[in-house]
Write a protein that holds these residues in place. Structure first.
Motif, mmCIF file in Angstrom:
data_model
loop_
_atom_site.group_PDB
_atom_site.id
_atom_site.type_symbol
_atom_site.label_atom_id
_atom_site.label_comp_id
_atom_site.label_asym_id
_atom_site.label_seq_id
_atom_site.Cartn_x
_atom_site.Cartn_y
_atom_site.Cartn_z
ATOM 1 N N ARG A 27 11.587 -16.501 -12.375
ATOM 2 C CA ARG A 27 11.572 -17.025 -13.520
ATOM 3 C C ARG A 27 10.737 -18.292 -13.752
ATOM 4 N NH1 ARG A 27 16.316 -18.482 -17.695
ATOM 5 N NH2 ARG A 27 15.069 -19.999 -18.953
ATOM 6 N N ARG A 28 9.747 -18.289 -14.898
ATOM 7 C CA ARG A 28 9.132 -19.311 -14.847
ATOM 8 C C ARG A 28 9.010 -19.491 -16.808
ATOM 9 N NH1 ARG A 28 6.676 -15.681 -11.771
ATOM 10 N NH2 ARG A 28 5.765 -14.791 -13.687
ATOM 11 N N PHE A 35 8.937 -16.221 -18.724
ATOM 12 C CA PHE A 35 8.272 -14.937 -18.106
ATOM 13 C C PHE A 35 9.415 -14.814 -16.703
ATOM 14 C CE2 PHE A 35 4.643 -17.230 -19.649
ATOM 15 C CZ PHE A 35 3.815 -16.034 -20.121
ATOM 16 N N ILE A 36 9.914 -13.427 -16.666
ATOM 17 C CA ILE A 36 10.681 -13.130 -15.553
ATOM 18 C C ILE A 36 10.061 -12.001 -14.920
ATOM 19 C CG2 ILE A 36 12.825 -11.976 -15.291
ATOM 20 C CD1 ILE A 36 14.098 -13.918 -17.247
ATOM 21 N N ASP A 37 10.056 -12.150 -13.540
ATOM 22 C CA ASP A 37 9.921 -10.763 -12.669
ATOM 23 C C ASP A 37 11.105 -10.090 -12.527
ATOM 24 O OD1 ASP A 37 7.412 -11.885 -12.165
ATOM 25 O OD2 ASP A 37 7.752 -12.659 -10.292
ATOM 26 N N LEU A 38 11.180 -8.764 -13.311
ATOM 27 C CA LEU A 38 12.262 -7.874 -13.144
ATOM 28 C C LEU A 38 12.210 -7.012 -11.807
ATOM 29 C CD1 LEU A 38 14.837 -7.250 -14.679
ATOM 30 C CD2 LEU A 38 13.570 -5.368 -15.889
ATOM 31 N N ARG A 39 13.150 -6.888 -11.127
ATOM 32 C CA ARG A 39 12.982 -6.268 -9.851
ATOM 33 C C ARG A 39 14.074 -5.129 -9.733
ATOM 34 N NH1 ARG A 39 15.582 -9.701 -6.502
ATOM 35 N NH2 ARG A 39 17.326 -8.068 -6.368
ATOM 36 N N GLN A 46 6.421 -7.699 -14.681
ATOM 37 C CA GLN A 46 6.766 -9.092 -15.532
ATOM 38 C C GLN A 46 7.191 -8.653 -16.786
ATOM 39 O OE1 GLN A 46 4.186 -12.591 -15.060
ATOM 40 N NE2 GLN A 46 3.329 -12.253 -16.915
ATOM 41 N N ILE A 47 8.287 -9.526 -17.368
ATOM 42 C CA ILE A 47 8.811 -9.455 -18.760
ATOM 43 C C ILE A 47 8.654 -10.812 -19.406
ATOM 44 C CG2 ILE A 47 10.118 -7.243 -18.243
ATOM 45 C CD1 ILE A 47 12.620 -9.118 -18.174
ATOM 46 N N VAL A 48 8.242 -10.528 -20.701
ATOM 47 C CA VAL A 48 8.073 -11.904 -21.201
ATOM 48 C C VAL A 48 8.808 -11.961 -22.331
ATOM 49 C CG1 VAL A 48 6.167 -13.289 -22.296
ATOM 50 C CG2 VAL A 48 5.569 -11.556 -20.621
ATOM 51 N N PHE A 49 9.415 -13.049 -22.698
ATOM 52 C CA PHE A 49 10.451 -13.271 -23.993
ATOM 53 C C PHE A 49 9.739 -14.389 -24.704
ATOM 54 C CE2 PHE A 49 13.264 -11.934 -20.503
ATOM 55 C CZ PHE A 49 13.940 -11.278 -21.073
ATOM 56 N N SER A 50 9.402 -14.168 -25.920
ATOM 57 C CA SER A 50 8.707 -14.753 -26.878
ATOM 58 C C SER A 50 9.701 -15.103 -28.330
ATOM 59 C CB SER A 50 7.539 -14.113 -27.394
ATOM 60 O OG SER A 50 7.023 -14.725 -28.696
ATOM 61 N N PRO A 51 9.859 -16.376 -28.694
ATOM 62 C CA PRO A 51 10.552 -16.456 -29.594
ATOM 63 C C PRO A 51 10.006 -15.791 -31.046
ATOM 64 C CG PRO A 51 9.419 -18.681 -29.298
ATOM 65 C CD PRO A 51 9.235 -17.630 -28.021
ATOM 66 N N GLU A 52 8.742 -15.373 -30.857
ATOM 67 C CA GLU A 52 8.157 -14.959 -32.156
ATOM 68 C C GLU A 52 8.327 -13.271 -32.118
ATOM 69 O OE1 GLU A 52 3.998 -16.044 -31.726
ATOM 70 O OE2 GLU A 52 5.041 -18.065 -31.938
#
Ligand code: ASP
Length: 583
Positions: A27-28, A35-39, A46-52
């Protein structure tokens, strides 16, 4: 619970909504994005969480820790230029998450999955975590593919797969049995099979013609580096065959396993060597041919020697043998260490000679005649700088010590190319070998192995007899072995006689086989390959434990389950067993 596996997301999915499940790997956080590497078993994405995109998901993602199990819904996007990762298949893509569900949490792990390998004890105690590491998963996925390859190969060649009993009678591989008490027959014990040897012979007598089994075998031996108390064999038996047929079939199978593991075929035939040649030239019945360094006979050159050590060896009908190390510069210290090492191995001594400017430099040079030196130079093709290491004494002992010393020199001076695979069939094994422990001759392979020559009218010289047994060796490790069997009862009895196994003992132990041999047993033979060891070697791993899902330690302990363990008194009572320690 998912549309696809993580590692299977590809560019066709761009722009689509997708549901994925898996573990939080790395996770970064930066610039407000998480950013998380989902395994999962197939890889990472890579999955990305954005507040927007989703403030809820983004704030929940703030709580995610390593190895949480999650499910996400999101949109597959091409990664912004410059942020791609060409090292992974999904490295061009990422998933913008709309919603997140935490399926399970994880407490802090005893070791980090993406860091250096944990130590062995931790690894085995938490085998399920160790196994989450992609490189470990790869090993077991390969193992699974090899099971299938073996089954496909053999069944398409007319083999039938069988299961044979685990609760059985002592079998003849010569190791110590694991035994299991029988509750229904107090005082009686089953033995776990050291191999299905007798059952597969019975199946040939039953007319099945070709048998195989991927089978667990149990041997209660002290565990060395590449041993386990239970291990897997590819066990094979065929009818109406001789040595050649088994070698041809076995070779085809091992090549198929090689292709499955390596992804490319093995085209060359496996070379063959007789047991005698292996012993004389490499000092072992499992020569490592990744490097040459043969053991060379010098005995005849010194027939009239004046040098005391050689003279004594010859007088005792012993031998003088050497290996020649070429192209390496050794210091005096290197030479001294070599001598010490040979002595530690059990050699009485080690003589070295350095060939320099066509002269022998050695503590023994002055005792050698010119003629002996020149014959040596010629036989060994000596060049400037070559070093000759010599041992003398009893032939068998010299061969064996030289064999070990050869391996030491090979390792020590980097002569072994670790990228090579050197297969070798060793054939024509002796039928018997002397057991120091039992002070008598025992079967070298097992007592059902056929002799190469007729043993009726045997003249008493046990060591002269050869068998129809063979081994397959890979890089100095035995990976398989078998034999043509005795298929007539008279011959089997003759064999027992030579082994000093009385009729009563034979009946007690193997009566069922002996009886079956009387009722139309066809000529037959077989082989068994060490599945774990073969995989370990082809995958370039160091330990057999690396390819066994739940292996045991050197002390035979399973660190995951804590077996072996005490049992309840009630269980012992049912078995009518009283522990000596309770008295
Ligand atoms: N049963 C033998 C072993 O386990 C193999 C064989 O002879 O087929 O070594």
């Amino acid at each position: 619970m998912r549309d696809k596996y993580c590692g299977a997301v590809d560019s066709n999915d761009i722009g689509k909504q997708i549901l994925l499940s898996g573990w939080v790997f790395r996770r970064r956080d930066h610039g407000g994005l998480i950013f998380i590497d989902l395994r999962d078993i197939t890889g990472i994405v890579q999955i990305v969480f954005s507040p927007e995109i989703s403030p809820d998901a983004h704030s929940m993602a703030g709580e995610l820790k390593q190895e949480f199990v999650i499910q996400i819904k999101g949109r597959v996007e091409r990664r912004p230029e410059g942020t791609e990762n060409p090292n992974i298949p999904t490295g061009m893509l990422e998933i913008l998450v709309y919603s997140l569900k935490i399926l399970n949490t994880s407490r802090a792990l005893p070791f980090q999955l993406d860091e250096d390998e944990p130590n062995e004890a931790i690894k085995l105690r938490y085998r399920y975590l160790d196994m989450r590491r992609p490189e470990v998963q790869k090993v077991f996925i390969t193992r699974s593919r090899v099971y299938k390859a073996v089954r496909d190969y053999l069944t398409s060649d007319g083999f039938n797969e069988f299961e044979t009993p685990m609760l059985t009678k002592s079998t003849p591989e010569g190791a110590r049995d694991f035994i299991v008490p029988s509750r229904l027959n107090p005082g009686m014990f089953y033995a776990l099979p050291q191999s299905p040897q007798l059952f597969k012979q019975i199946l040939m007598i039953a007319g099945f013609d070709r048998y195989f089994q991927i089978v667990r075998c149990f041997r209660d031996e002290d565990l060395r580096a590449d041993r386990q108390p239970e291990f897997t064999q590819i066990d094979i038996e065929m009818s109406f065959v001789d040595v050649e047929d088994i070698l041809r079939m076995g070779e085809g199978l091992v090549k198929e396993v090689y292709r499955t593991v390596k992804g490319h075929p093995w085209d060359m035939p496996f070379p063959r060597m007789s047991y005698d040649e292996a012993m004389e030239r490499y000092g072992t019945d499992k020569p490592d041919l990744r490097f040459e360094l043969p053991i060379i006979e010098l005995t005849d050159i010194f027939a009239n020697t004046e040098f005391g050590v050689f003279k004594k060896a010859l007088a005792e009908k012993g031998t003088v043998k050497c290996i020649v190390l070429k192209g390496k510069t050794l210091s005096r210290k290197d030479l001294d260490v070599s001598v010490d090492t040979a002595k530690q191995m059990g050699a009485e001594g080690l003589i070295w000679i350095r060939n320099e400017n066509n002269a022998f430099q050695s503590p023994i040079a002055k005792y050698l005649k010119e003629e002996e030196k020149s014959m040596m130079s010629q036989r060994l093709g000596l060049q400037d700088g070559d070093i000759v290491f010599i041992m003398t004494g009893n032939r068998q002992k010299v061969n064996e010590l030289m064999g070990r010393f050869r391996l030491y020199i090979g390792e020590r001076f980097d002569l072994i190319d670790k990228n090579l695979y050197k297969f070798l069939w060793v054939v024509d094994f002796p039928l018997f070998e002397y057991s120091e422990e039992q002070k008598r001759y025992v079967a070298r392979h097992h007592p059902f192995t056929a002799s190469k020559t007729d043993i009726r009218g045997f003249n008493g010289d046990y060591e002269s007899l050869k068998s129809k047994a063979y081994d397959l060796v890979l890089n100095g490790v035995e990976i398989g072995g078998g034999s043509i069997r005795i298929h007539r009862k008279e011959d089997q009895f003759e064999m027992f006689k030579l082994l000093n196994i009385g009729e009563q003992e034979a009946q007690e132990k193997f009566g069922f086989l002996l009886e079956a041999l009387e009722m139309g047993a066809p000529p037959h033979g077989g082989i068994a390959f060490g599945f774990d060891r073969l995989l370990m070697m082809l995958m370039g791993l160091d330990s057999i434990r690396d390819v066994i899902p739940f292996p045991k330690t050197q002390k035979g302990v399973c660190l995951l389950t804590d077996a072996p363990s005490k049992v309840a008194q009630k269980q012992l009572n049912e078995l009518k067993i009283r522990l000596a320690s309770d008295k």
